[in-house]
Design an enzyme around this catalytic site. Structure first.
Site, PDB file in Angstrom:
ATOM      1  CG  HIS A 123      -2.230   0.856   1.519  1.00 11.67           C
ATOM      2  ND1 HIS A 123      -1.497   1.946   1.601  1.00 11.67           N
ATOM      3  CD2 HIS A 123      -3.362   1.238   1.377  1.00 11.67           C
ATOM      4  CE1 HIS A 123      -3.084   3.406   1.839  1.00 11.67           C
ATOM      5  NE2 HIS A 123      -3.660   1.687   1.227  1.00 11.67           N
ATOM      6  CG  ASP A 201       0.268  -2.122   6.020  1.00 14.17           C
ATOM      7  OD1 ASP A 201      -0.464  -1.931   6.895  1.00 14.17           O
ATOM      8  OD2 ASP A 201       0.346  -1.342   4.609  1.00 14.17           O
ATOM      9  CD  GLN A 204      -6.493  -4.631   3.756  1.00 16.64           C
ATOM     10  OE1 GLN A 204      -7.548  -5.316   4.394  1.00 16.64           O
ATOM     11  NE2 GLN A 204      -7.191  -3.379   3.487  1.00 16.64           N
ATOM     12  CE  LYS A 227      -7.485   0.214   5.998  1.00 22.32           C
ATOM     13  NZ  LYS A 227      -8.249   0.337   4.531  1.00 22.32           N
ATOM     14  CB  CYS A 365      -3.674   3.189  -1.795  1.00 22.23           C
ATOM     15  SG  CYS A 365      -4.715   4.617  -1.484  1.00 22.23           S
TER      16      CYS A 365
END
Length: 413
Positions: A123, A201, A204, A227, A365
């Site tokens: 991302h 990261d 997700q 999220k 993104c």
């Protein structure tokens, strides 16, 4: 334990009609998740009963607000397997968390002879900050190759580490486009052997599968509250304590200090030296409620539910000859990105919306990944605990409307 099969009733936003009376089918949770009633009520209850600033006052409301804020920190630490809640820093989101690591940890330590390893599936939030650090320090960006199925080429990764100059490895745990779940633990072990620090990261992954920072073996982990059913405006940076203690604060102001003089200041301990000013108190309370909700479902059950949905979606979409699906077929998260031959993704998403189906269309993104896929954009359907096989069926029916309007296999415009 709460049943995933009936949890849809807990989400008020899902019980509405759109597009001229069609039931809402929400397939955009990778962008932001809907909120259960318990999260909405927790944040509202804070404002109604406990609204005050934290770590400052001694009156009743201030004490209650501080207790609620720190209780949320402890809940987040428990959720990600962190033994020390002080290693949980509240930030605005994944983007701020990664920027904090890039600017406060990496930039002071890197020079022209050093390398930062990334992947093309990152991302922008885990790419642009490292580009900025490289420009400021002269460090070199290196990228792991992707295999044709959208997974990482670990042999390529190993070759990059052999340079002896890699100082940082920044990698997504799960791709927001391909659904690829990367082998973070294995990558961290290899990176540590050459003295590199690993930044993950997890925007997700934390909402969708069990995540334990001790098992992952990473040095920093970043994710966002919105999220994972929490409020917007709050996220988390977890870091190993010795690393956090070695980092200067990124922002100066109230609460992040121990003592202030006219010409110099001493900083507070972690995590408070990174939380300048009034923090997102109500949002932290909401995030704590989201953690409790997910724990009541059980993250193993969350993961299993999404795996079933994705398998069904891949099966149904795979039966449509003019639909091209991206990403691996196995070991993937709850997102399915695809394109309809000859139809621009934005047109697909517009027609789906008219059918009551909410998806994301665009570059997500992840423009370098779009170039690797050789497409300008994709359509993305993303799933969560409140989705059902019937939602997949609704997506397929809406795609039949796309085909009817544009014609199956229409030529690109």
């Amino acid at each position: 334990m709460r049943s995933i099969e009936t949890c849809r009733e807990d989400f008020p936003a899902l019980h509405q009609t759109v597009a001229g009376g069609r039931p809402l089918v929400y397939l955009d949770s990778a962008a932001t998740a809907q909120k259960p009633r318990s999260v909405i009520e927790a944040e509202a209850r804070f404002y109604e009963r406990d609204n005050a600033n934290v770590h400052r006052g001694v009156h009743t409301l201030a004490v209650r607000a501080t207790e609620a804020y720190e209780r949320a920190r402890r809940a987040v630490a428990r959720f990600i397997g962190a033994t020390d809640p002080a290693c949980v820093v509240f930030v605005r989101g994944t983007t701020e968390a990664i920027n904090l690591v890039a600017r406060s940890y990496a930039q002071p330590r890197l020079g022209p002879d050093d390398e930062i390893v990334l992947t093309p599936m990152e991302h922008h939030s885990n790419m642009v900050p490292w580009q900025m650090v490289a420009q400021a320090t002269g460090a070199r960006l290196r990228y792991v190759d992707l295999l044709p199925d959208g997974t990482l080429d670990l042999a390529s990764y190993e070759r990059l580490l052999e340079s002896g100059r890699v100082r940082v490895v920044a990698v997504t745990h799960q791709s927001n486009v391909l659904g690829t779940i990367n082998p973070v633990r294995e990558m961290a072990e290899r990176a540590h052997r050459v003295g590199a620090v690993v930044v993950v990261d997890a925007a997700q992954s934390v909402p969708h599968q069990p995540v334990d920072v001790r098992q992952l073996g990473c040095d920093f982990l970043a994710f966002s509250g919105h999220k994972m059913m929490g409020p917007t405006g709050i996220g988390v940076l977890w870091g190993r304590r010795e690393l956090l203690e070695s980092m200067p604060p990124l922002f100066g102001g109230g609460e992040m200090i121990r003592e202030v003089g006219l010409f110099e200041s001493t900083y507070n301990e972690v995590p408070y030296k990174f939380e300048a000013g009034t923090p997102p108190i109500a949002q932290a309370v909401g995030l704590g409620a989201a953690v409790e909700y997910l724990e009541s479902l059980g993250m193993e059950q969350v993961r299993a539910h999404e795996q079933r949905l994705v398998a069904y979606a891949l099966e149904r979409l795979g039966q449509m000859p003019d639909v091209r699906i991206y990403g691996p077929r196995q070991h993937r998260g709850g997102v399915v990105s695809f394109n309809v031959e000859g139809v621009h993704p934005h047109d697909v998403a517009t027609i789906l919306d008219q059918e009551g189906v909410a998806v994301r269309a665009g570059h997500h993104c992840a423009q370098p990944l779009m170039r690797w896929l050789d497409v300008p954009a994709t359509v993305r359907a993303s799933f969560y605990v409140y989705n059902t096989p019937e939602d997949v069926d609704a997506l397929v029916r809406a795609l039949e409307a796309v085909r009817a309007i544009f014609g199956a296999g229409a030529k690109p415009r």
